[in-house]
Scaffold this active site. Sequence first.
Site, short mmCIF file in Angstrom:
data_model
loop_
_atom_site.label_atom_id
_atom_site.label_comp_id
_atom_site.label_asym_id
_atom_site.label_seq_id
_atom_site.Cartn_x
_atom_site.Cartn_y
_atom_site.Cartn_z
N LYS A 156 -5.34 49.26 24.51
CA LYS A 156 -5.95 49.27 25.84
C LYS A 156 -7.48 48.51 25.90
CE LYS A 156 -3.60 51.82 28.73
NZ LYS A 156 -4.53 52.44 29.52
N GLU A 179 -13.71 51.32 38.04
CA GLU A 179 -13.24 52.66 38.41
C GLU A 179 -14.41 53.77 38.66
OE1 GLU A 179 -10.38 54.02 35.71
OE2 GLU A 179 -9.16 52.15 35.75
N SER A 189 -9.32 52.89 24.72
CA SER A 189 -8.73 54.28 24.73
C SER A 189 -8.84 54.85 23.22
CB SER A 189 -7.36 54.09 25.18
OG SER A 189 -6.37 55.10 24.50
N HIS A 240 -1.52 43.63 53.50
CA HIS A 240 -0.66 44.53 53.19
C HIS A 240 -0.14 44.50 51.47
CE1 HIS A 240 0.35 44.85 57.50
NE2 HIS A 240 0.62 43.75 57.51
#
Length: 463
Positions: free
Chosen positions: A283, A290, A277, A156
């Site tokens: 960043k 992704e 970024s 979980h």
Amino acid sequence: MAQLWGGRFTKETDKLVYNFNASISFDQKFCRQDIEGSMAHVKMLAKQGILTEEEKEQILSGLEGILKDVEAGTLAITDEYEDIHSFVEANLIDRIGEAGKKLHTGRSRNDQVALDMKLYTRYEVQEIDHLLKELLEVLLKIMEENLDTYMPGFTHLQKAQPITLAHHMGAYFEMFKRDRQRLEDIYKRMNYCPLGSGALAGTTYPLDRDYTAQLLAFEAPTLNSMDSVADRDYLIELLSAMSTIMMHLSRFCEEIIIWNSNEYRFVEIDDAYSTGSSIMPQKKNPDIAELIRGKTGRVYGALVSLLTTMKGIPLAYNKDMQEDKELTFDAIDTVKGCIALFTGMIKTIKFHRDIMQNSAMKGFTNATDAADYLVNHGVPFRDAHGIIGKLVLYCIEKDKAIDELTLDELKAVSPVFEQDIYKAISLETCVNKRTTIGAPGPDAMKEVIRIQRAYLSAEKPLQ
Ligand code: ARG
């Protein structure tokens, strides 16, 4: 507009119809396979006395020349041809004249395209398998190096019990190993040659289908000519196997993204596999992970698309089936790219072992082992569960781990605790005591690594 047909037509095809119908923009991908299939067909026709030796030689050298020129970039495949089959035949006739017109004897584009697609995907199944093997090699190396790198195991997404990085990687090893076994199954089942099935009902020529099957390294010829031209099961199976590979990669990527987050910091993706970024200078984003997670949808889409295309088609060949190509090609290219990129990313990733270990220590991952300690000292498990539950509550109030409490604090909850509790619930003990095969204990893991190493080195390539 160069077409292989037209005799029974009184008008030119409408330009829009021609474009809608044409497949040259994508079936040029299997130009090589189309030519290899034609060569086998021609050799067989000559062996059967349907072509002369001289015609065979002329056609073979014409076909060889076309393939050489296409691959050298000196012969362009243009959209003036309807499909790759028309392109090859028209060019052959241009090059060698009359003999070229005999290439299509005893053959239809229906069995031809079924063959081309099988030859193409059969090769790609091997390519995907190689890429998976490389990924498994990298995972096994990480396993070997991290037998005592402790980390929390989750259920979980909540810390559950301590495991090791080797154990976590071992779970993915099993997934990708099964993926390879699926490819092997598909390869075996698809490896039958449809050539010689004609449009749907075979031909009246005395073809030797065993011979062409053998020339093209198939197990044997297919056994029903209708099924041969109408079967796309092997593509559906491949798309399904590729969807499962993507699902595994996507789950792995999801974990890498979580682990790479500022909150977790279990890993740091290498600069070469990260992106920045345009606005936020601080960043470093896990875009590759992704994108792999995102591309999973394309491959699932291809599977559902082909299943849907095939579901209402009567026997035998129907043009709907031309739709199998673009989506299968796209799915294959996507999967290959994703496995290769993922392998590079995981090979160069940095594991923050101290942070992983600290996280395992802080999340009550040893609570089950603390309960087991009480059980080993005569407390029934259900009572032990309740006692440790109370202890955890106390720890949360005090912002401490169980093994950071003093013995007095422990005894206040249960007098059964003694000094040896600290060793009993250390991360090392929690992991080391899990010794059954498949568990994270180092001896069990060493045995698994031995088995997986033998699996990787014993194997022969698909054939
Ligand atoms: N481009 C077609 C396909 O991919 C080749 C077979 C054409 N056959 C036909 N009868 N029109 O399916």
